[in-house]
Design an enzyme around this catalytic site. Structure first.
Site, PDB file in Angstrom:
ATOM      1  N   TYR A 146      31.723  42.213  43.524  1.00 48.36           N
ATOM      2  CA  TYR A 146      31.667  42.786  44.861  1.00 48.36           C
ATOM      3  C   TYR A 146      32.318  44.160  44.817  1.00 48.36           C
ATOM      4  CZ  TYR A 146      32.497  43.346  49.904  1.00 48.36           C
ATOM      5  OH  TYR A 146      32.534  43.809  51.192  1.00 48.36           O
ATOM      6  N   LYS A 171      43.172  48.289  48.466  1.00 45.25           N
ATOM      7  CA  LYS A 171      44.084  47.148  48.650  1.00 45.25           C
ATOM      8  C   LYS A 171      45.563  47.522  48.416  1.00 45.25           C
ATOM      9  CE  LYS A 171      40.525  43.692  48.642  1.00 45.25           C
ATOM     10  NZ  LYS A 171      39.241  43.868  48.002  1.00 45.25           N
ATOM     11  N   ASP A 216      35.923  49.335  38.797  1.00 40.75           N
ATOM     12  CA  ASP A 216      36.363  49.080  40.175  1.00 40.75           C
ATOM     13  C   ASP A 216      37.655  48.266  40.117  1.00 40.75           C
ATOM     14  OD1 ASP A 216      36.779  48.348  42.784  1.00 40.75           O
ATOM     15  OD2 ASP A 216      34.752  47.575  43.133  1.00 40.75           O
TER      16      ASP A 216
END
Ligand SMILES: *Cc1c(COP(=O)(O)O)cnc(C)c1O
Length: 446
Positions: free
Chosen positions: A149, A278, A244
């Site tokens: 994702y 995050k 990522d």
């Protein structure tokens, strides 16, 4: 031991209000509890490892806002930094010092990153990195892996993890097929498939994007040699490698997954671009992409690839992110490791004792539990687990005051504020939850 009723009247009343004005009553799909059933808990406060919901019930939090709250909720130093920043103003629409300091901290931690551009979400980071890779290479195809994702970017939603996996969706409506055709989806950890696609279409591939260590189909670390193969194959064909690290960044180690795998994983060299989010926002909207200076120089205003944001580098968000990273010391990573050791051991023992098939996989302090036998190496094996058994386990833990991710396809997240008392509360809840999972398995077998 805690035993809350399974209904939650105050949360339900808020959900009823929310359903009238918001699709599904939530602003991000997995929060709706659709995969596990029941009423999502509306939280009113967080302190250290605990969250308190609208019914006044306290939970040990093992979601940590899906990663950002690595120091625990309302950490005093972060709170102080946010309050001070807010006193000076909320948003200037000009450059300001905190953005420079946050960028310096990222560059100092992740060795291959020479320059970064700040954005407000992980989705923006990956979307911008993709555009930059296409602008730099003059090519359009993107390779991604099933179960990974990268935010809700149009071209990256095909066979995605996180909520897309939770709801068993193949992809998303609303993505034009022309755009989907620009994305090639491969099985994770499959080096021959990677080599084959590059042999056929390598000259048209702008970039491979991968989760540094996938955490959005559950935790599925790269097998030895896979990361090195990504670097080797992309370099051979002049494509960029985008790692990522929105989830793993500054969580798996000081320097994220790159810090753990480093030279061993990237045998032929470092990734060209990284994405972060995050943890680096400390619970506020701050994210980034960055990497090689020559690639980053293609961005406006120095280059032709346009990218911008009204709130990018927001002074309050960057203050929170900077204070969080500054407090992510070696001691913090040691404690995260200890908490993960204790919880993975406890979960394994409880599920063993109850006879529940399971496999626990880990990447630094990130871990997840698959309710099946045998290692999980890709999206197909991740999906072959007993989701109803997870749902039963989840609800038993919730009733006992432990807040797990409401999906079998998500990592569990701990914080450095999880002290022994919080860990013990989780351990005490496990045997009952394991029995509930065993009963759910039995129901299915019959
Ligand atoms: C969470 C996540 C994103 C998206 O970040 P948002 O801030 O939710 O847009 C992208 N990539 C990975 C690996 C993630 O875990």
């Amino acid at each position: 031991m805690t035993a809350y009723p399974s209904d939650a009247p105050a949360s339900q009343a808020l959900l009823d209000r929310a359903l009238a004005v918001t699709p599904g009553g939530v602003n991000s799909p997995v929060r709706a509890f659709r995969a596990v059933g029941g009423t999502p808990r509306f939280m009113v406060s967080g302190q250290g490892p605990y969250l308190t919901d609208a019914d006044g019930r306290e939970y040990v939090d093992l979601v940590c806002s899906w990663g950002p709250m690595i120091l625990g909720h309302s950490h005093p130093a972060v709170l102080e930094a946010v309050q001070q920043a807010a006193t000076r103003g909320f948003s200037f629409g000009t450059p300001s010092e905190n953005e420079v300091a946050l960028a310096e901290e990222i560059v100092a931690r992740v060795e291959p990153v020479e320059q970064v551009r700040l954005v407000s979400s992980g989705t923006e980071a990956t979307m911008s990195a993709i555009r930059l890779a296409r602008g730099f290479t003059g090519r359009s195809l993107i390779v991604k892996f099933a179960g990974c994702y990268h935010g809700h970017v149009d071209s990256l939603l095909a066979q995605a993890g996180s909520g897309v996996a939770t709801f068993a969706l193949p992809d998303s409506a609303g993505v034009p097929k022309e755009m989907a055709a620009e994305t090639i989806v491969l099985p994770y950890n499959d080096i021959p498939a990677l080599e084959e696609v590059f042999a056929e279409r390598g000259a048209d591939i702008a970039a491979v994007i991968t989760e540094a260590s996938p955490g959005n189909m559950g935790v599925v670390p790269p097998l030895p040699g896979f990361t090195a193969a990504l670097r080797r194959v992309t370099a051979e064909h002049g494509a960029l490698l985008i790692s990522d690290e929105v989830m793993t960044g500054f969580r798996c180690s000081r320097a994220g997954w790159f810090g753990l795998e480093g030279d061993a994983g990237y045998a032929a060299g470092a990734p060209d671009l990284f994405t972060f989010g995050k943890v680096m926002g400390g619970g506020f909207p701050a994210a980034a992409f960055g990497g090689r200076a020559d690639v980053m120089a293609m961005l406006a205003p120095t280059g032709p690839v346009y990218q911008a944001g009204t709130l990018s580098g927001n002074p309050v968000a960057t203050a929170a992110g900077l204070a969080t990273l500054q407090h992510c010391t070696d001691d913090v990573y040691t404690r995260l490791g200890e908490v993960s050791d204790a919880l993975t051991t406890g979960v394994g023992e409880a599920l063993d004792a109850a006879g529940v098939p399971h496999v626990i996989q880990r990447a630094g302090s990130m871990f997840s539990v698959f309710f099946r036998d045998g290692a999980v190496t890709d999206y197909d094996t991740a999906r072959a687990q007993d989701v109803p058994a997870f749902a039963a386990f989840f609800h038993s833990m919730l009733d006992q005051g432990v807040h797990l991710p409401p999906s079998a396809f998500e990592s569990w997240f701990v914080s450095a504020s999880h002290d022994d008392a919080a860990v013990d509360r989780v351990l005490a809840a496990l045997p009952t939850a394991a029995s509930a999972a065993a009963a759910a398995f039995a129901t299915i077998d019959r």
